[in-house]
Design an enzyme around this catalytic site. Sequence first.
Site, PDB file in Angstrom:
ATOM      1  N   ASP A  96       0.847  -1.192   0.000  1.00  0.00           N
ATOM      2  CA  ASP A  96       0.000   0.000   0.000  1.00  0.00           C
ATOM      3  C   ASP A  96       0.883   1.243   0.000  1.00  0.00           C
ATOM      4  O   ASP A  96       1.925   1.256  -0.657  1.00  0.00           O
ATOM      5  CB  ASP A  96      -0.936  -0.046   1.218  1.00  0.00           C
ATOM      6  N   HIS A 129      -3.330   5.882   3.960  1.00  0.00           N
ATOM      7  CA  HIS A 129      -4.190   4.808   3.459  1.00  0.00           C
ATOM      8  C   HIS A 129      -3.745   3.443   3.980  1.00  0.00           C
ATOM      9  O   HIS A 129      -4.556   2.648   4.487  1.00  0.00           O
ATOM     10  CB  HIS A 129      -4.167   4.836   1.931  1.00  0.00           C
ATOM     11  N   SER A 329     -11.302  -0.538  -0.717  1.00  0.00           N
ATOM     12  CA  SER A 329      -9.979  -0.589  -0.083  1.00  0.00           C
ATOM     13  C   SER A 329     -10.061  -1.053   1.354  1.00  0.00           C
ATOM     14  O   SER A 329      -9.156  -1.727   1.852  1.00  0.00           O
ATOM     15  CB  SER A 329      -9.333   0.800  -0.104  1.00  0.00           C
TER      16      SER A 329
END
Length: 449
Positions: A96, A129, A329
Amino acid sequence: MRSPIAAVASVIALAQPTVEFTPVPSYPTPPPVSFDASSLSGHPPAPDQTYQRDKECVKAGSGASVEARPWGQMDLNFEQVWRFGRGDGQLVAVIDTGVNKHPRFDGRLRAGGDYVSSDGDGTTDCDGHGTLVAGIIAANDEVEKEGFKGVAPGARILAIRQSSKAYGGQKNNTPVRAGDHLSLAKAIVRATDEKAGVINISSVICTTPNSKDWPELRAAVRYARDHNSVVVAAAGNVNDKEGSNCRNGNRPDALATVPSPAWYDEDVLTVGALDKDGSPASFTLGGPWVDVAAPGTQHTSLDPGDGAKGLANRVVEADGQLYSINGTSFATPYVSGVVALVRARYPQLSPVQVMERIKKTARQPQGRSGRDFHVGYGMVDPVAALTAVLPEEQGINPLPPVRSTVDIAAPAPADTRPLTVALVGSGIGLGVLALTHLAVRALRRRRTA
């Protein structure tokens, strides 16, 4: 001369409507593996060029009125699940934007490498994220026993920074953000070589059907499966404003967008997103490759800001506004966490067997069977995944169930009017015939009396 009953049968046969089924459309399929992924093995992680940070990093303290026990955690009944295990001993790679060293990982965060910055090791997350994703998988809190925890709070996280929207560069005189299909392929091989039993990929590369394929990425997910890693990937978000090209939605009769690595369904467990009411989230990208679904809205996770210690339920986007944590996600790490729990409880299962167990124990949508275009085989069911007895795992090989890759359109409602008219007419005819027969018999009795 035919009997009245034979005549009625003939009328009924003629009145039967013709039912036509809508055929399942033909979908583009992934090409065969044509690249040797082992050629990506053995190389230390490094960016393909120099990227410069040109955006501010996420700040700590973005959470407000944080729900410590989000609906996803409650609906999937993780308090019950943890009776059967917490994922201890499992290594989950998070490919990620990196993962920050949050205290709720309590020493279970391991550096896996950096494909964005040459001086990084994967444990820096400017975007936030990856930290949110990793928190859903494996965050722990030994103080607040009833508070937020990740799905597999005993698992370890292997942090690999593969992309970042905060870092930019130039390729062929075109501005780009850090991370592409090749760096993703390298990161998958890296995670596999580091013995990650689960690889979470919450990033998506979208193209149009029959457009250019990514042979390195195709080979990398096969390499992972063949070397005992389960790849869990996001289905993608429709109208994604972050430039992933997942802008157009799909319908069962028309594909506009193909997401990778989700498309490589034989080697990947693909996850769609559900809303709180159990329906597919409005943004989840459908497709015949979707395997299961998980909560995709109103998430709580670890505060992704550098140095943060608490939780967050909103993040600051590039426009400076606060937004809820939504998306495929964040549905994906729910499934990755369940896979880690399954791998800890059933270490003898191969990656393919683990993926099948997740699919076969999923909660089917009410009134449906088979594979749904947006939620696959249904919402992941952690308790069932950890406790169900599957015959094929016991050496019993039942006939495989018939599974359609999409919902087959229901047949058109039958026009029963001709049949009704025929039956009513035949019934009247038979009634008249019966009455005539009775009248004749009565008349004969009178004549013989």
